[in-house]
Design a protein around this motif. Structure first.
Motif, short mmCIF file in Angstrom:
data_model
loop_
_atom_site.label_atom_id
_atom_site.label_comp_id
_atom_site.label_asym_id
_atom_site.label_seq_id
_atom_site.Cartn_x
_atom_site.Cartn_y
_atom_site.Cartn_z
N PHE A 53 -30.17 -47.91 -4.17
CA PHE A 53 -28.84 -48.40 -3.78
C PHE A 53 -28.82 -49.92 -3.73
CE2 PHE A 53 -25.19 -48.96 -1.02
CZ PHE A 53 -24.36 -47.90 -1.35
N ALA A 54 -29.86 -50.49 -3.13
CA ALA A 54 -29.95 -51.95 -3.01
C ALA A 54 -30.12 -52.60 -4.38
CB ALA A 54 -31.12 -52.32 -2.10
N GLU A 55 -30.91 -52.00 -5.25
CA GLU A 55 -31.12 -52.55 -6.59
C GLU A 55 -29.82 -52.53 -7.40
OE1 GLU A 55 -32.80 -54.34 -9.85
OE2 GLU A 55 -33.54 -54.21 -7.80
N LEU A 56 -29.07 -51.46 -7.30
CA LEU A 56 -27.78 -51.39 -7.98
C LEU A 56 -26.86 -52.49 -7.47
CD1 LEU A 56 -25.82 -49.99 -9.90
CD2 LEU A 56 -25.22 -48.45 -8.03
N GLY A 57 -26.85 -52.71 -6.17
CA GLY A 57 -26.03 -53.78 -5.59
C GLY A 57 -26.43 -55.14 -6.10
N ARG A 58 -27.74 -55.39 -6.19
CA ARG A 58 -28.22 -56.68 -6.69
C ARG A 58 -27.83 -56.88 -8.16
NH1 ARG A 58 -32.38 -55.56 -3.18
NH2 ARG A 58 -33.63 -54.45 -4.70
N LYS A 59 -27.94 -55.82 -8.95
CA LYS A 59 -27.56 -55.93 -10.36
C LYS A 59 -26.07 -56.23 -10.50
CE LYS A 59 -31.05 -52.91 -12.41
NZ LYS A 59 -31.29 -51.63 -13.09
N MET A 60 -25.25 -55.57 -9.71
CA MET A 60 -23.82 -55.81 -9.75
C MET A 60 -23.50 -57.24 -9.31
SD MET A 60 -22.39 -52.12 -8.45
CE MET A 60 -20.70 -52.64 -8.40
N ASP A 61 -24.13 -57.68 -8.23
CA ASP A 61 -23.90 -59.05 -7.74
C ASP A 61 -24.29 -60.08 -8.80
OD1 ASP A 61 -23.08 -57.93 -5.37
OD2 ASP A 61 -24.93 -58.41 -4.28
N TYR A 62 -25.43 -59.87 -9.44
CA TYR A 62 -25.89 -60.80 -10.47
C TYR A 62 -24.90 -60.84 -11.63
CZ TYR A 62 -28.69 -62.82 -14.19
OH TYR A 62 -29.13 -63.62 -15.21
N ARG A 63 -24.43 -59.68 -12.05
CA ARG A 63 -23.49 -59.63 -13.17
C ARG A 63 -22.16 -60.30 -12.82
NH1 ARG A 63 -22.36 -60.78 -17.78
NH2 ARG A 63 -20.93 -59.46 -18.90
N ILE A 64 -21.69 -60.12 -11.60
CA ILE A 64 -20.45 -60.77 -11.17
C ILE A 64 -20.59 -62.29 -11.23
CG2 ILE A 64 -18.94 -61.18 -9.18
CD1 ILE A 64 -19.59 -58.20 -8.40
N VAL A 65 -21.68 -62.80 -10.69
CA VAL A 65 -21.92 -64.25 -10.72
C VAL A 65 -22.02 -64.73 -12.16
CG1 VAL A 65 -23.60 -66.05 -10.15
CG2 VAL A 65 -22.99 -64.33 -8.44
N GLU A 66 -22.69 -63.97 -12.99
CA GLU A 66 -22.83 -64.33 -14.41
C GLU A 66 -21.46 -64.43 -15.08
OE1 GLU A 66 -24.77 -61.39 -17.06
OE2 GLU A 66 -26.40 -62.85 -17.09
N ILE A 67 -20.60 -63.45 -14.85
CA ILE A 67 -19.26 -63.45 -15.45
C ILE A 67 -18.45 -64.65 -14.94
CG2 ILE A 67 -17.05 -62.23 -15.47
CD1 ILE A 67 -18.73 -59.61 -15.50
N ILE A 68 -18.52 -64.90 -13.65
CA ILE A 68 -17.77 -66.03 -13.09
C ILE A 68 -18.26 -67.35 -13.69
CG2 ILE A 68 -17.37 -67.36 -10.97
CD1 ILE A 68 -17.38 -64.64 -9.49
N GLU A 69 -19.56 -67.52 -13.78
CA GLU A 69 -20.09 -68.76 -14.33
C GLU A 69 -19.73 -68.93 -15.80
OE1 GLU A 69 -24.24 -68.60 -13.35
OE2 GLU A 69 -23.90 -69.41 -11.35
N GLU A 70 -19.73 -67.83 -16.57
CA GLU A 70 -19.35 -67.89 -17.98
C GLU A 70 -17.87 -68.27 -18.12
OE1 GLU A 70 -20.29 -64.09 -19.61
OE2 GLU A 70 -22.45 -64.44 -19.54
N SER A 71 -17.05 -67.73 -17.24
CA SER A 71 -15.61 -67.96 -17.32
C SER A 71 -15.22 -69.36 -16.83
CB SER A 71 -14.86 -66.92 -16.50
OG SER A 71 -15.16 -65.63 -16.96
N LEU A 72 -16.01 -69.90 -15.94
CA LEU A 72 -15.67 -71.18 -15.32
C LEU A 72 -16.73 -72.24 -15.59
CD1 LEU A 72 -14.57 -69.72 -11.87
CD2 LEU A 72 -13.08 -70.47 -13.71
N TYR A 73 -17.17 -72.32 -16.83
CA TYR A 73 -18.30 -73.20 -17.15
C TYR A 73 -18.01 -74.68 -16.87
CZ TYR A 73 -15.85 -74.00 -21.57
OH TYR A 73 -14.92 -74.31 -22.52
N GLU A 74 -16.74 -75.05 -16.78
CA GLU A 74 -16.41 -76.45 -16.48
C GLU A 74 -16.09 -76.67 -15.00
OE1 GLU A 74 -13.42 -77.90 -19.13
OE2 GLU A 74 -14.58 -77.39 -20.90
#
Length: 84
Positions: free
Chosen positions: A21-42
């Motif tokens: 459960f914790a690992e799934l949460g970490r993977k989701m959190d990482y992916r969310i941050v990744e998407i946000i950083e890709e979308s807001l690179y500036e």
């Protein structure tokens, strides 16, 4: 304590103690941050962190609600099978 509070406590215990459960949460959190950083690179680091915090709160609520819905659905299926 009502049903919702009980289910939230179960969710919290699983979130803290179940490795899968914790690992799934970490993977989701990482992916969310990744998407946000890709979308807001500036965007500035502070802006990214502020937006990330809002999304994390929203996703946390969605996970908890999904867990509750899943438990209710599972209970209905079990009840239906046992009543046959």
């Amino acid at each position: 304590m009502d049903n919702r509070e009980l289910i939230e406590k179960i969710f919290d215990v699983l979130a803290m103690h179940d490795p899968e459960f914790a690992e799934l949460g970490r993977k989701m959190d990482y992916r969310i941050v990744e998407i946000i950083e890709e979308s807001l690179y500036e965007a500035s680091v502070e802006d990214i962190e502020a937006i990330s915090d809002v999304f994390m709160d929203f996703i946390s609520d969605a996970r908890r609600d999904s867990f509750m819905l899943g438990l209710k659905f599972a209970a209905k299926i079990i009840f239906a099978v046992l009543c046959r």
